[in-house]
Scaffold this motif. Structure first.
Motif, PDB file in Angstrom:
ATOM      1  N   ASN A  31      -2.041   0.539   6.107  1.00 62.94           N
ATOM      2  CA  ASN A  31      -2.585   1.582   5.228  1.00 62.94           C
ATOM      3  C   ASN A  31      -3.777   1.074   4.428  1.00 62.94           C
ATOM      4  O   ASN A  31      -3.776   1.077   3.199  1.00 62.94           O
ATOM      5  N   LYS A  32      -4.806   0.644   5.145  1.00 59.49           N
ATOM      6  CA  LYS A  32      -5.999   0.140   4.462  1.00 59.49           C
ATOM      7  C   LYS A  32      -7.244   0.383   5.324  1.00 59.49           C
ATOM      8  O   LYS A  32      -7.165   0.470   6.551  1.00 59.49           O
TER       9      LYS A  32
ATOM     10  N   SER B  90      -4.709   5.051  -0.282  1.00 62.07           N
ATOM     11  CA  SER B  90      -5.084   3.638  -0.150  1.00 62.07           C
ATOM     12  C   SER B  90      -6.186   3.268  -1.137  1.00 62.07           C
ATOM     13  O   SER B  90      -6.139   2.219  -1.784  1.00 62.07           O
TER      14      SER B  90
ATOM     15  N   SER C 295      -8.703  -8.113   3.158  1.00 60.32           N
ATOM     16  CA  SER C 295      -7.519  -8.073   2.290  1.00 60.32           C
ATOM     17  C   SER C 295      -7.271  -9.426   1.632  1.00 60.32           C
ATOM     18  O   SER C 295      -7.417 -10.480   2.268  1.00 60.32           O
TER      19      SER C 295
ATOM     20  N   PRO D 195      -4.364  -6.511  -2.149  1.00 64.69           N
ATOM     21  CA  PRO D 195      -5.492  -5.590  -2.341  1.00 64.69           C
ATOM     22  C   PRO D 195      -6.579  -5.743  -1.285  1.00 64.69           C
ATOM     23  O   PRO D 195      -6.818  -6.839  -0.777  1.00 64.69           O
ATOM     24  N   ASN D 196      -7.211  -4.631  -0.976  1.00 69.27           N
ATOM     25  CA  ASN D 196      -8.272  -4.580   0.018  1.00 69.27           C
ATOM     26  C   ASN D 196      -9.607  -4.392  -0.702  1.00 69.27           C
ATOM     27  O   ASN D 196      -9.721  -3.556  -1.589  1.00 69.27           O
ATOM     28  N   TYR D 197     -10.609  -5.181  -0.346  1.00 67.36           N
ATOM     29  CA  TYR D 197     -11.888  -5.082  -1.055  1.00 67.36           C
ATOM     30  C   TYR D 197     -13.064  -5.074  -0.086  1.00 67.36           C
ATOM     31  O   TYR D 197     -12.957  -5.522   1.062  1.00 67.36           O
TER      32      TYR D 197
ATOM     33  N   LYS E 274      -4.760   3.090  -4.710  1.00 63.94           N
ATOM     34  CA  LYS E 274      -3.917   1.909  -4.884  1.00 63.94           C
ATOM     35  C   LYS E 274      -4.766   0.647  -5.035  1.00 63.94           C
ATOM     36  O   LYS E 274      -4.513  -0.194  -5.913  1.00 63.94           O
ATOM     37  N   ASN E 275      -5.791   0.515  -4.187  1.00 63.94           N
ATOM     38  CA  ASN E 275      -6.662  -0.663  -4.245  1.00 63.94           C
ATOM     39  C   ASN E 275      -7.492  -0.694  -5.522  1.00 63.94           C
ATOM     40  O   ASN E 275      -7.696  -1.749  -6.105  1.00 63.94           O
TER      41      ASN E 275
ATOM     42  N   PHE F  79      -9.473   3.026  10.043  1.00 61.07           N
ATOM     43  CA  PHE F  79      -8.324   2.868   9.136  1.00 61.07           C
ATOM     44  C   PHE F  79      -7.165   2.181   9.844  1.00 61.07           C
ATOM     45  O   PHE F  79      -6.792   2.534  10.964  1.00 61.07           O
ATOM     46  N   ASP F  80      -6.600   1.165   9.180  1.00 58.27           N
ATOM     47  CA  ASP F  80      -5.421   0.455   9.679  1.00 58.27           C
ATOM     48  C   ASP F  80      -4.196   1.264   9.268  1.00 58.27           C
ATOM     49  O   ASP F  80      -3.806   1.277   8.101  1.00 58.27           O
TER      50      ASP F  80
END
Length: 255
Positions: free
Chosen positions: A195-196, A59, A221, A226-228, A62-63, A190-191
């Motif tokens: 998956n974040k 994760s 998100s 994307p997750n930040y 990817k982010n 964690f979700d």
């Protein structure tokens, strides 16, 4: 004389009984500790934790790749005893080397010419310098925990100091002790559906263990996926210093 000997025998028996009780108590504590350590090393539990660490690692990668296309604004506020002493804003984006480039947008105002003089002025000046020092120390400390490092998670797990719980469907909580510093603890939520990372909470310290520091980090998100890191609060309780950072205004960077 016989009475004295009888009393001595009774005292000796009581002492022996006390020692025996203490021995059993220590053995019980030891067995509980061994049982706890064994559960941390349970092969099935360890395998599940290993899988979740792999999910977190994927994760993060990817982010990190997706966020390189974005620019955003970072705002940092430093408070002392509840009063904001410094507020800085930076325009952020990723450089060609993959590192974040920050451009100062606004900074704290310069010192007023009519600032207090003498001893009072010196005290005010020292407080400002203390805040700046804590800002630098806090920035270094945050980098030790954010973003979370899968290698450090792995090391904590291998040492038997990692755990995994699933409080509800679609959510996993990973906890690691001695993550970056001896005696610290990092807890990551964690979700598992998206998956974040949802949040990170840290209990650590600055210079020594009694300089306790807590760090709370929330992630958000973007509509595109994307997750930040949207918000972080570092609290140095002993010094009554807080460092709050927010990231917002994400948009695709101009090429």
């Amino acid at each position: 004389m016989q009475r004295i000997e009888t009393k001595i025998v009774k005292v000796s028996r009581r002492s022996a009984a006390t020692r025996l009780s203490l021995m059993f108590a220590l053995m019980t504590v030891a067995l509980v500790a061994i049982g706890a350590a064994s559960s941390m090393q349970d092969p099935a539990a360890k395998e599940k934790l290993q899988a979740k660490i792999a999910d977190v690692k994927a994760s993060l990668a990817k982010n990190q790749e997706a966020l390189r296309m974005y620019a955003w604004q970072e705002t940092t506020e430093i408070s002392l005893k509840g009063d904001v002493k410094s507020k800085t804003q930076n325009a952020c984006s990723y450089g060609a080397d993959g590192k974040v480039v920050k451009t100062l947008v606004s900074a704290p105002p310069e010192k007023k010419k009519d600032a207090p003089r003498g001893l009072k002025g010196k005290i005010v000046e020292n407080k400002v310098e203390d805040v700046k020092e804590y800002m630098e120390s806090s920035a270094k400390l945050i980098k030790m925990y954010v973003p979370p490092d899968p290698a450090k998670m792995q090391a904590s797990m291998q040492a038997g100091k990692g755990s995994l719980t699933q409080p509800s469907a679609g959510k996993a909580v990973l906890a690691f002790s001695d993550y970056a510093l001896p005696g610290d603890k990092l807890t990551l939520t964690f979700d598992t559906t998206g998956n974040k990372i949802v949040s990170v909470n840290v209990n650590t310290y600055l210079d020594k263990p009694d300089d306790t520091v807590t760090l709370a980090v929330n992630f958000t998100s973007l509509p595109e996926g994307p997750n930040y890191l949207s918000y972080s609060l570092l609290d140095v309780k002993a010094k009554k210093v807080q460092v709050k950072t927010t990231n917002a205004g994400y948009k695709l960077a101009a090429k």
